[in-house]
Design an enzyme around this catalytic site. Sequence first.
Site, short mmCIF file in Angstrom:
data_model
loop_
_atom_site.label_atom_id
_atom_site.label_comp_id
_atom_site.label_asym_id
_atom_site.label_seq_id
_atom_site.Cartn_x
_atom_site.Cartn_y
_atom_site.Cartn_z
N TYR B 37 0.84 -1.19 0.00
CA TYR B 37 0.00 0.00 0.00
C TYR B 37 0.87 1.24 0.00
O TYR B 37 1.91 1.28 0.68
CB TYR B 37 -0.82 0.07 1.30
CG TYR B 37 -2.21 -0.46 1.20
CD1 TYR B 37 -3.02 -0.17 0.10
CD2 TYR B 37 -2.75 -1.24 2.23
CE1 TYR B 37 -4.31 -0.65 0.05
CE2 TYR B 37 -4.03 -1.72 2.17
CZ TYR B 37 -4.81 -1.43 1.08
OH TYR B 37 -6.09 -1.88 1.02
N HIS B 193 -14.39 5.56 1.89
CA HIS B 193 -13.26 4.63 1.99
C HIS B 193 -13.33 3.74 3.23
O HIS B 193 -12.40 2.98 3.50
CB HIS B 193 -11.93 5.40 1.99
CG HIS B 193 -11.53 5.89 0.63
ND1 HIS B 193 -11.41 7.22 0.31
CD2 HIS B 193 -11.25 5.20 -0.52
CE1 HIS B 193 -11.06 7.33 -0.97
NE2 HIS B 193 -10.97 6.14 -1.49
N ARG B 223 -3.46 7.94 -10.04
CA ARG B 223 -2.97 6.79 -9.27
C ARG B 223 -3.60 5.53 -9.84
O ARG B 223 -4.60 5.59 -10.55
CB ARG B 223 -3.28 6.92 -7.78
CG ARG B 223 -4.75 6.80 -7.46
CD ARG B 223 -5.00 6.81 -5.95
NE ARG B 223 -4.49 5.62 -5.31
CZ ARG B 223 -5.26 4.56 -5.00
NH1 ARG B 223 -6.55 4.57 -5.25
NH2 ARG B 223 -4.74 3.50 -4.41
N ASN B 225 -5.28 1.69 -9.06
CA ASN B 225 -5.83 0.75 -8.11
C ASN B 225 -6.02 -0.54 -8.90
O ASN B 225 -6.02 -0.52 -10.13
CB ASN B 225 -7.16 1.25 -7.56
CG ASN B 225 -7.60 0.46 -6.34
OD1 ASN B 225 -6.80 -0.26 -5.73
ND2 ASN B 225 -8.86 0.57 -5.99
N GLU B 265 -7.52 -0.05 -12.41
CA GLU B 265 -8.19 1.25 -12.50
C GLU B 265 -7.13 2.33 -12.59
O GLU B 265 -6.27 2.44 -11.71
CB GLU B 265 -9.03 1.50 -11.25
CG GLU B 265 -10.25 0.63 -11.15
CD GLU B 265 -11.00 0.85 -9.85
OE1 GLU B 265 -12.06 0.23 -9.70
OE2 GLU B 265 -10.54 1.63 -8.98
N LYS B 317 -10.39 -7.98 -1.81
CA LYS B 317 -10.53 -7.88 -3.26
C LYS B 317 -11.37 -9.02 -3.84
O LYS B 317 -11.54 -9.12 -5.06
CB LYS B 317 -9.14 -7.85 -3.91
CG LYS B 317 -8.38 -6.54 -3.65
CD LYS B 317 -6.99 -6.54 -4.25
CE LYS B 317 -6.17 -5.31 -3.86
NZ LYS B 317 -6.60 -4.06 -4.52
#
Lengths: 321, 346
Positions: B37, B193, B223, B225, B265, B317
């Site tokens: 992360y 989130h 960014r 994901n 993403e 996930k």
Amino acid sequence: MSATSTIPVRVSEIEPVAESIKRVRLERPDGRPLPPFSPGAHVVVSMNDGGRIRRNPYSLMSEPDDRGYYAISVLRAEKSRGGSAFIHDVLKAGDELTISHPVNLFPADKRGRKHILIAGGIGITPFIAMMAGFARDNVPFELHYAMRSRAHGAYWRDLVASYGAHRIKPYFSAEYQVLPVATLLENQPLGTHVYVCGPDRLTDCVLDAARNTGWPAANVHTERFLAPAGGKPFDVELIRSGITVHVGEHESILEAVEAAGIDAPCLCRGGACGQCETSVIACDGQLLHHDVYLSDDEKAGGRKIMICVSRFEGTRLSLDL
Amino acid sequence: MAIMFRQETFRDDFTYRNSPANIHRFPFPFDRDEYAYSVNIEPHVPGRKGTIYESLIDVDEHYVAEMADRALVLKEDPLRYQALPHMMQAQWDVLELLMEQQAAGYPEHFSLTRNGDRWRWINRPLGIDDTFTFGARETLPYEPLEYIGRQTQGDLCIVDQRDNNLWMDAGLVTTQADWSLDFDVGMNFMEWHGPVPLAHGMGIFDRALKFLLNLQLGQPVRRFNWTMTVNPRLDTSPENYHKWGRDRTTVTPVNVGRKVHLRVELQTLWRLPRSNAMLFVIRCYLMSMEELVTVPKWARRFHRVLKTLPQELVDYKGMTRYRDTTVEWLSRHDDGAPTSPGIWPD
């Protein structure tokens, strides 16, 4: 965030509008449209004052929908660091400047049902664009505007003519008129927002009155400008590279290191991602931490610095780079 | 160069495939052999030719088919588009941004002509030629965000900025990795989130929020994901969980290469000029394991990433049931050789 994204502009008009206040109209030299902006936004104007770069933030007061020009108003500051004196004494039509993209740290709350604007002196500027927005969207507002005298106050006659005496209330201290902050805030309907821009004394008075009459903090707004990115220049010794670089007033350590041809890790350039974290080997002076990455303990510890945003004041700084 | 748009489906018979050229421009998100992360935000600036960074709003061979799938989702569930009343000006900001970017990046496919407030928008791949008045809702067939969202790849969320927070106050979301606009609309950054494991305790969201509140006009950021999806399905929404949840039980050692997809993403964030709101574009890219292993570096690296992924993340996930099968299949494509730095193919 590094201010790499600037817009070149030319002064198309500069004129006095009141005692010690000048209005400056800025257009792009190539005639292209400027970005639209949101009411309450400001730009940072960079001026070349005889080789010295001065950067001052000014609220945009032109019509937000008119992309042909920006207008700002500048009060000659009594203790000017040079920026406002330069604009008043040196700047003339045809001169070129650069400005940042508009930044808005004083936006109107779009959900507000009624907006009360309280201005003191030159603090009127952000409200001029805001009122244009409220009038266009047909949202209720009133302006309470305190000035030293009729001659010192800018734009108040035009504003009364445009929006009516029921919405625009001027107060002149030379005529012993007082802006009744406490009574104003006492009885307002739910969903009202209040905004204040002016001298600290006025801001504090509005904040106190709002607190005392039970306003929710989220409904009380004060103007803020983006803190200027730079600071005093200093030297940094890079131990692994075996060189010393000079960090200028308007650049970051990271930019100075890159200019010296050294590849330092970085990603966001805004003090958030942590990539450019660098170990401090020696420090005679004070680290000025501007990042949001290091914890308070780490900042106090003084062993790490985020070189994309943080700075140094003192005699000697050595980094593990 | 004109893009050859594919005819394909993201449901039922799942005919979605990447052409060999498109595989090479896939945004493989891992720059090292293990996943960690981080606040992996960087400036969104144009990049190399032949990559997804060539234009700031990327259009690829799946454009026409994705827009057809979006129209089907909206027809079945109109709540995938929602906008609170105070977001109308931000909607116009988004329409302008996406028209400008697509016309600038792909002039052979899109064009925008402005005459004051009268705008003419031509979208050749979808056969659209509309003239409308900027700022006048009644001159478009849909609200501005829905209108341009039906012509842009990627989910669009507009967040309002106030009280030192960001609020999810409008969106058009049909290609999401198991989150719901209908559920999240009106929430702030910390609230939406909320379900993400581990990252809150690490202060990731506090830092990301502070950074984003300072996002400047003219300086968008991006960014990555990622997750995984069984079958190339764009609409993996909670609303349709009954349609796709059971797909996760269908992975076998024989079909894993074809069925299991890496789902990346590319999130881009843009300050909007008139409204001071912010646009999040969440663009989904899908690539099957069979396609992924055609790039040897990615085959080696993805095997290592997936093998060492913490169990909390595997569960979050939704990969619990098929992670091991996929790791086993990928291991045949990992000879243990070192991988080069960076995300691009060698």
